[in-house]
Design a protein around this motif. Sequence first.
Motif, short mmCIF file in Angstrom:
data_model
loop_
_atom_site.label_atom_id
_atom_site.label_comp_id
_atom_site.label_asym_id
_atom_site.label_seq_id
_atom_site.Cartn_x
_atom_site.Cartn_y
_atom_site.Cartn_z
N ASP A 16 0.82 -1.22 0.00
CA ASP A 16 0.00 0.00 0.00
C ASP A 16 0.85 1.27 0.00
O ASP A 16 0.34 2.37 0.19
CB ASP A 16 -0.92 0.00 1.22
N GLY A 17 2.13 1.14 -0.22
CA GLY A 17 3.03 2.31 -0.24
C GLY A 17 3.85 2.43 1.02
O GLY A 17 4.91 3.09 1.01
N SER A 18 3.42 1.81 2.11
CA SER A 18 4.18 1.90 3.36
C SER A 18 5.52 1.20 3.23
O SER A 18 6.51 1.59 3.86
CB SER A 18 3.38 1.31 4.52
N GLU A 19 5.58 0.13 2.39
CA GLU A 19 6.83 -0.60 2.20
C GLU A 19 7.85 0.27 1.47
O GLU A 19 9.03 0.27 1.80
CB GLU A 19 6.59 -1.88 1.40
N VAL A 20 7.36 1.04 0.47
CA VAL A 20 8.24 1.94 -0.27
C VAL A 20 8.79 3.01 0.66
O VAL A 20 9.98 3.33 0.64
CB VAL A 20 7.50 2.58 -1.45
N GLU A 21 7.90 3.55 1.50
CA GLU A 21 8.33 4.60 2.45
C GLU A 21 9.36 4.06 3.43
O GLU A 21 10.35 4.73 3.75
CB GLU A 21 7.12 5.14 3.21
#
Length: 422
Positions: free
Chosen positions: A357-362
């Motif tokens: 959900d994008g948290s991994e990228v962050e």
Amino acid sequence: MRRRGGAKKDILTPAMSSSEEEEEEIVIPSQFQCPISYDLMKDPVIIASGITYDRENIEKWFESGNQTCPVTNTVLATLEQTPNHAIRRMIQEWCVAKGSSLDRVPTPRVPISSHQAIEICGKLLSATRRGDHVVCVEMVEKMKRLGQESERNTKCFKANGVGLVLCVCFNAFSENANASELLEDVLLLLTWMFPIGSEGQANLTSTTSFTRIVGFLKSGDQNAAFLVKELLSLDEAIVHKLAAINGVFDALVKSIRDSSSLTSIFHMISAKPETTSRFMELGLVNSTVEMLVDSENSVCEKALLVLDAICESNEGRTIVRGNELVMPILVKKILKISEFAKKSLVSVMWKICKSGDGSEVEEALRLGAFKKLVVMLQVGCGEGTKEKVTELLKMMNRHMKMNGFVDVSDSSIEFKHLKKPS
């Protein structure tokens, strides 16, 4: 012994005592020198041409593909070697006569011949067919002792069909509750015999044999772990056979510290993806991640292969993303592992970032992954890996622009300025 010179008349120099000012020079008699190395022979053998050589040197000559006598250059009818006991005794007497100047050449253990290997093999096969446990134990122990004496003996057994007979023996006694010691020794011998051929493979992968091997695996037997790995690498059909054995998943996860079991798990998940769920229930992700913390490179390679295979499924990716150690470990190891391992690492990171959900990228950005991936791209990597690294960097760059994120590890790096690898 210390040696000076290198000409045909080799000179030996003994160690000096504190009172000696000059070294005694000892000339090795020519009849005691190996015609190949000109060194003192330790294990003199006669070959078909009638010339005597040191066994180690003439075996290397034959192993290089030569079938001639090095001295006479005649083609040999046989490569068999016969111990030259007379010369050996003369060398030993000569060494003793020199006193403390030379070490006495020990009496070598004579390697087994093909005839002896076939004879032992035949006795084991006959005893197996009769169900004679006592004779089987005797023959297997004899093989074990001879195999541990020298690698040449092991090769001789392997070349004369012992592997197949051992597989037949294991299968025959696999349901015998009192044959544990025999079967344990057979497993050890089999680790020397691969590949074992299709007939041996059939005996070793029968339901009763596999069930007994899994039993040994549960108890932490490393030879069982090695054999399972070797068997699974031979044929995908074997994966399906093993998956049907009760307790195999639990045994593999419990023995995961043995890198052979890591490889076996990879083979099972790759060939039979539906096994992933069963492995997940047994905590495979946590166990595999723990292996990445402080293991050597070869183990990291296998652990990352397993994680990458797990991430092929939605369930696997969800569980991998849920492990708080995964991203920190992946980022930490980006530039510290082999090229082969980097391929799996990047694949794991790409799969969990792309499906998240994008948290991994962050999180990856916060841990400094951007700069490390840039370095990997600039240094160069395989085509498939390069594409995934590029896509990861694009995801991170997009995230930085959308969320005003600053990569504190090196805020001067902009994706648009990335240097393309040549």
